[in-house]
Write a protein that holds these residues in place. Sequence first.
Motif: not given
Length: 225
Positions: A176-179, A207, A209-211
């Motif tokens: 999962t993002t950001p963890n 992942v 940095s959320a892309g």
Amino acid sequence: MNTPFDEEPHRRGGLLAGLRASFLTGLVVIAPVGLTIWLIWTVVGWIDGFVLPLIPHYFRPEQYIGINLRGVGVIIFLLFTIVVGWIAKGLIGRSLINFAEGLVNRMPVIRSIYSGIKQISETVFAQTERSFEKACLIQYPRRGIWAIGFVSTQARGEVARKAETGGNLLSVFVPTTPNPTSGFLLYFPEEDVILLDMSVEDAAKLVISAGLVYPNEKDPSQPPE
């Protein structure tokens, strides 16, 4: 007709915008360096505060040079850890560890705490074959939507036998993002898993940095060639 007074607000706005841009650029440069130094300094101080009280006074450097050197506790901790690891790899060390773990396993509450901490330590620090092999692309949660995953192993045992598929199954961890420490363990047919050329570390950065951070040194806005 324009007057000098008409041009002044534009000049002031341009100057303020330039100062603001320079300030933000400076923050981008200073913040990672400053936070990294602060974090290292804090961790070193925390380890010193934990280790040094366990060391006799006549072994401490401040008794001879008059000042408290930050980092001495870290050096002592590293040396102690290396010695413990060297002993643990030997026959006597393994026997002592097995004996101690046997005692711990008889203690209901302590057993649960110890086993949990041991699993986390082995996952984070141990250099074993139990690590992610490759980063990959899979279609999840439905076809047409792509997600980054990490291939761990091929499915074995009952999972591989009872799954209704004609080929091999790969176990894929989808973070999962950001963890990225939380996520889903999914099993995909091998033909549905697209392996990526980027390393596991680079995929983890993507992942987290959320892309926003792509693994390309020449052009970070583009994926690796």
